[in-house]
Design an enzyme around this catalytic site. Structure first.
Site, PDB file in Angstrom:
ATOM      1  N   ASN A   1     -10.463  -2.793  -6.664  1.00  6.94           N
ATOM      2  CA  ASN A   1      -9.630  -1.792  -7.388  1.00  6.94           C
ATOM      3  C   ASN A   1     -10.271  -1.636  -8.811  1.00  6.94           C
ATOM      4  O   ASN A   1      -9.785  -0.570  -9.392  1.00  6.94           O
ATOM      5  CB  ASN A   1      -8.286  -2.454  -7.682  1.00  6.94           C
ATOM      6  CG  ASN A   1      -7.546  -2.393  -6.360  1.00  6.94           C
ATOM      7  OD1 ASN A   1      -6.589  -3.084  -6.041  1.00  6.94           O
ATOM      8  ND2 ASN A   1      -7.916  -1.223  -5.255  1.00  6.94           N
TER       9      ASN A   1
ATOM     10  N   ASP B   1       0.881  -1.234  -0.150  1.00  5.81           N
ATOM     11  CA  ASP B   1       0.036  -0.122   0.043  1.00  5.81           C
ATOM     12  C   ASP B   1       0.806   1.316  -0.188  1.00  5.81           C
ATOM     13  O   ASP B   1       1.835   1.095   0.529  1.00  5.81           O
ATOM     14  CB  ASP B   1      -0.733   0.009   1.282  1.00  5.81           C
ATOM     15  CG  ASP B   1      -2.224   0.891   1.160  1.00  5.81           C
ATOM     16  OD1 ASP B   1      -2.373   1.445   0.021  1.00  5.81           O
ATOM     17  OD2 ASP B   1      -2.650   1.203   2.286  1.00  5.81           O
TER      18      ASP B   1
HETATM   19  C1  FPP Z   1      -1.782   0.392  -3.585  1.00  3.25           C
HETATM   20  O1  FPP Z   1      -1.218   1.685  -3.639  1.00  3.25           O
HETATM   21  C2  FPP Z   1      -1.136  -0.580  -4.442  1.00  3.25           C
HETATM   22  C3  FPP Z   1      -1.789  -0.900  -5.721  1.00  3.25           C
HETATM   23  C4  FPP Z   1      -3.343  -1.185  -5.726  1.00  3.25           C
HETATM   24  C5  FPP Z   1      -1.393  -2.012  -6.643  1.00  3.25           C
HETATM   25  C6  FPP Z   1       0.138  -2.748  -6.356  1.00  3.25           C
HETATM   26  C7  FPP Z   1       0.558  -2.914  -7.475  1.00  3.25           C
HETATM   27  C8  FPP Z   1       1.951  -2.778  -7.829  1.00  3.25           C
HETATM   28  C9  FPP Z   1       2.736  -2.494  -6.508  1.00  3.25           C
HETATM   29  C10 FPP Z   1       2.653  -2.949  -9.240  1.00  3.25           C
HETATM   30  C11 FPP Z   1       2.618  -4.264  -9.979  1.00  3.25           C
HETATM   31  C12 FPP Z   1       2.602  -5.418  -9.106  1.00  3.25           C
HETATM   32  C13 FPP Z   1       3.048  -6.459  -9.553  1.00  3.25           C
HETATM   33  C14 FPP Z   1       2.747  -7.974  -8.775  1.00  3.25           C
HETATM   34  C15 FPP Z   1       3.952  -6.749 -10.713  1.00  3.25           C
HETATM   35  P1  FPP Z   1      -2.456   2.605  -3.839  1.00  3.25           P
HETATM   36  O2  FPP Z   1      -2.747   2.795  -5.039  1.00  3.25           O
HETATM   37  O3  FPP Z   1      -3.664   2.230  -2.917  1.00  3.25           O
HETATM   38  O4  FPP Z   1      -1.861   4.005  -2.764  1.00  3.25           O
HETATM   39  P2  FPP Z   1      -2.487   4.926  -1.854  1.00  3.25           P
HETATM   40  O5  FPP Z   1      -3.229   4.134  -0.820  1.00  3.25           O
HETATM   41  O6  FPP Z   1      -1.287   5.982  -1.401  1.00  3.25           O
HETATM   42  O7  FPP Z   1      -3.319   5.663  -2.790  1.00  3.25           O
END
Ligand code: FPP
Length: 243
Positions: free
Chosen positions: A69, A21
């Protein structure tokens, strides 16, 4: 002393699950787009995957995309899907070098064709590896998984393949997507949020939880080792008393 060297190899968690996250907040802090945050998140994925494989962890599950998501702006969803396809293609060497078996849980049927095909292809290429299992949770939510299992159980009862009297915790677990994966010993969440966000609800009944304020794109091997060391200092009682 190096954190890595302090890890007790006799007390390793078998399964570590991670809620990655903070990509969006990292991007905002850097004055970059949310998509750039996810792109930088890939470095952390590589670091944690290598750190886990090198430590001797048997299962590493990463929450890469939740059912919820899908409700993000279309542009961000598309970018995450493209990132996934590209990462699977570019990281195949890392997976092979580290002897990793790639697997996936979640409602894979709703993934875009290209993502699903790439995923299945990469999983196939790694299927003969014998090291760590890297489990990607994609279009995954625990309530979806549990409801899906209940539906399949009902179906098998109706078809008279299953006696309702036989339904117990063990049987229920066998209907989940994690049927051949042990429950996580340790769950890590980054970015200072103290939530489970619909991840592996059934499986984390006795899991140790570890939270770090660091944002996902800033996570490196040392952070993973730190979490393992913290876990090794805890006493797990599983509802019993200490010896
Ligand atoms: C949460 O950060 C992260 C995600 C929803 C996506 C995770 C994906 C990756 C790390 C990249 C690709 C993964 C792989 C396995 C190749 P957020 O967007 O919720 O952050 P925020 O809460 O600060 O908005």
């Amino acid at each position: 002393m190096d954190l890595r060297e302090q890890i007790d190899k006799e007390k390793l968690p078998v399964h570590v699950a991670v809620i990655m996250d903070g990509n969006g907040r990292w991007a905002r802090q850097q004055g970059k787009s949310r998509v750039a945050g996810h792109q930088h998140g890939v470095t952390a994925v590589r670091e944690v995957t290598e750190a886990a494989a090198e430590t001797g962890i048997r299962f590493l599950t990463l929450f890469a995309f939740s059912t919820e998501n899908w409700q993000r702006p279309q542009e961000e969803v598309n970018a995450l899907m493209t990132l996934l396809v590209n990462t699977l293609e570019s990281e195949i060497e890392t997976l092979m070098k580290n002897n990793i078996v790639l697997r996936a849980i979640g409602n894979l049927e709703v993934l875009p064709e290209e993502v699903r095909e790439n995923l299945l292809k990469t999983m196939g290429k790694t299927s003969a590896n014998t090291g760590m299992n890297l489990v990607l949770a994609l279009s995954y939510s625990a309530r979806w998984e549990i409801a899906h299992a209940a539906g399949q159980i009902a179906h098998d009862v109706k078809e008279e393949k299953l006696d309702p009297g036989k339904i117990n915790e063990k049987l229920f677990s066998d209907y989940l997507q994690t049927r051949d994966i042990p429950d996580p010993d340790l769950l890590i969440r980054t970015s200072g949020e103290y939530r489970i966000s619909n991840f592996l609800l059934w499986q984390i009944a006795y899991t140790e939880l570890y939270f770090t304020p660091k944002l996902w794109p800033d996570i490196r091997k040392e952070d993973f080792f730190q979490a393992i060391l913290d876990y090794q200092h805890r006493e797990r009682r599983f509802g019993r008393v200490s010896e």
